[in-house]
Write an enzyme that holds these catalytic residues in place. Structure first.
Site, PDB file in Angstrom:
ATOM      1  N   ASP A   5       0.376   3.775   1.734  1.00  0.00           N
ATOM      2  CA  ASP A   5       0.341   4.340   3.098  1.00  0.00           C
ATOM      3  C   ASP A   5       1.751   4.622   3.629  1.00  0.00           C
ATOM      4  O   ASP A   5       2.612   3.736   3.635  1.00  0.00           O
ATOM      5  CB  ASP A   5      -0.388   3.339   4.021  1.00  0.00           C
ATOM      6  CG  ASP A   5      -0.755   3.948   5.356  1.00  0.00           C
ATOM      7  OD1 ASP A   5       0.150   4.457   6.057  1.00  0.00           O
ATOM      8  OD2 ASP A   5      -1.947   3.921   5.700  1.00  0.00           O
ATOM      9  N   HIS A  15      -2.088  -4.090   5.007  1.00  0.00           N
ATOM     10  CA  HIS A  15      -1.832  -3.657   6.387  1.00  0.00           C
ATOM     11  C   HIS A  15      -3.153  -3.345   7.078  1.00  0.00           C
ATOM     12  O   HIS A  15      -4.106  -2.882   6.448  1.00  0.00           O
ATOM     13  CB  HIS A  15      -0.917  -2.423   6.411  1.00  0.00           C
ATOM     14  CG  HIS A  15      -1.534  -1.196   5.822  1.00  0.00           C
ATOM     15  ND1 HIS A  15      -2.047  -0.170   6.595  1.00  0.00           N
ATOM     16  CD2 HIS A  15      -1.759  -0.822   4.542  1.00  0.00           C
ATOM     17  CE1 HIS A  15      -2.533   0.769   5.809  1.00  0.00           C
ATOM     18  NE2 HIS A  15      -2.387   0.409   4.555  1.00  0.00           N
ATOM     19  N   CYS A  70      -5.973   0.038   7.004  1.00  0.00           N
ATOM     20  CA  CYS A  70      -5.813   0.527   5.624  1.00  0.00           C
ATOM     21  C   CYS A  70      -7.001   1.412   5.241  1.00  0.00           C
ATOM     22  O   CYS A  70      -8.149   0.965   5.234  1.00  0.00           O
ATOM     23  CB  CYS A  70      -5.696  -0.657   4.657  1.00  0.00           C
ATOM     24  SG  CYS A  70      -5.399  -0.133   2.945  1.00  0.00           S
ATOM     25  N   ARG A 127       2.913   4.876   6.451  1.00  0.00           N
ATOM     26  CA  ARG A 127       3.343   4.159   7.665  1.00  0.00           C
ATOM     27  C   ARG A 127       3.893   2.765   7.378  1.00  0.00           C
ATOM     28  O   ARG A 127       4.458   2.121   8.254  1.00  0.00           O
ATOM     29  CB  ARG A 127       2.154   4.041   8.641  1.00  0.00           C
ATOM     30  CG  ARG A 127       1.634   5.385   9.108  1.00  0.00           C
ATOM     31  CD  ARG A 127       0.287   5.247   9.768  1.00  0.00           C
ATOM     32  NE  ARG A 127      -0.733   4.755   8.827  1.00  0.00           N
ATOM     33  CZ  ARG A 127      -1.995   4.473   9.161  1.00  0.00           C
ATOM     34  NH1 ARG A 127      -2.396   4.638  10.406  1.00  0.00           N
ATOM     35  NH2 ARG A 127      -2.846   4.044   8.254  1.00  0.00           N
ATOM     36  N   CYS A 134       0.843  -1.199   0.000  1.00  0.00           N
ATOM     37  CA  CYS A 134       0.000   0.000   0.000  1.00  0.00           C
ATOM     38  C   CYS A 134       0.880   1.251   0.000  1.00  0.00           C
ATOM     39  O   CYS A 134       1.989   1.245   0.517  1.00  0.00           O
ATOM     40  CB  CYS A 134      -0.912  -0.015   1.229  1.00  0.00           C
ATOM     41  SG  CYS A 134      -2.114   1.337   1.231  1.00  0.00           S
TER      42      CYS A 134
HETATM   43 CO    CO Z   1      -3.466   1.103   2.956  1.00  0.00          CO
END
Ligand code: CO
Length: 212
Positions: free
Chosen positions: A44, A98, A101, A46, A42
């Protein structure tokens, strides 16, 4: 948070650190890449792909998008998979979702998301495929976590549907496809233990692309 100017200072520090450990680091890096891994994760911020696996430059080919999707009409992810398998000859392909998400959360929300609609549709389709299992989970957060896992599993299946992966596996016995979920709260990688051989056999009657 680092300022924009910090990024260049950080870069200089990183260069110094790498070359102090190994003077020929960048010379070596510029020659070639031979990663054993393709990581699809992803976007993302993090979920730091290389860092969470403890890998450095040259060790992993990376593709990231919203909710780590592998769709057959996405020229971007398909190009990445084809190059990684046919040219780089990676041994493992990892799909890493994750918990927490935002993409999966949005797909669980019955609302018009504008430009995101066709992208999130892929996750809504995963929900539909596993509707009985998901709707049997009373707790909404548990259901959300399970959809995140099932989404990873379906994206692994989408990778196994590609001609590049099927042909390479037939000829060389690799790549193997793995499904992971990164648990943001603990930092742990959870291996969903996708049974690659079984999936390949199960879908062969419909998706076999190994004959020309
Ligand atoms: Co995500």
């Amino acid at each position: 948070m680092a300022s924009y100017e910090d990024l260049f200072r950080n870069n200089q520090k990183w260069i110094e650190q790498k070359t102090s450990q190994d003077a020929g680091f960048f010379e070596q890096l510029s020659r070639d890449q031979r990663p054993d891994y393709l990581y699809i994760g992803c976007s993302d911020s993090r979920v730091a792909a290389e860092e969470l696996m403890g890998l450095g430059p040259g060790e992993v080919f990376v593709h990231r998008n919203v909710a780590n999707l592998v769709t057959s009409i996405d020229l971007n992810v398909m190009s990445v998979i084809n190059y990684a398998v046919r040219v780089l000859k990676v041994k493992h392909i990892i799909v890493c979702g994750h918990y927490n998400c935002g993409g999966v959360k949005a797909a669980m929300t019955p609302a018009d998301m504008g430009i995101l609609n066709p992208w999130l549709r892929n996750i809504r389709d995963v929900y539909r495929l596993h509707k009985i299992e998901l709707n049997a989970i009373a707790d909404e957060h548990e259901r959300y976590n399970r959809l995140i896992e099932l989404n990873v599993q379906e994206q692994c299946i989408n990778i196994i549907k590609t001609a590049a992966v099927q042909l390479s596996h037939l000829q060389d016995g690799y790549p193997k496809v793995h499904g992971w979920v990164f648990d943001i709260r603990s930092g742990k990688i959870i291996d969903l233990k996708i049974d690659f051989e079984k999936i390949l056999n199960d879908i062969r009657d419909i998706y076999d692309l190994t004959k020309s």
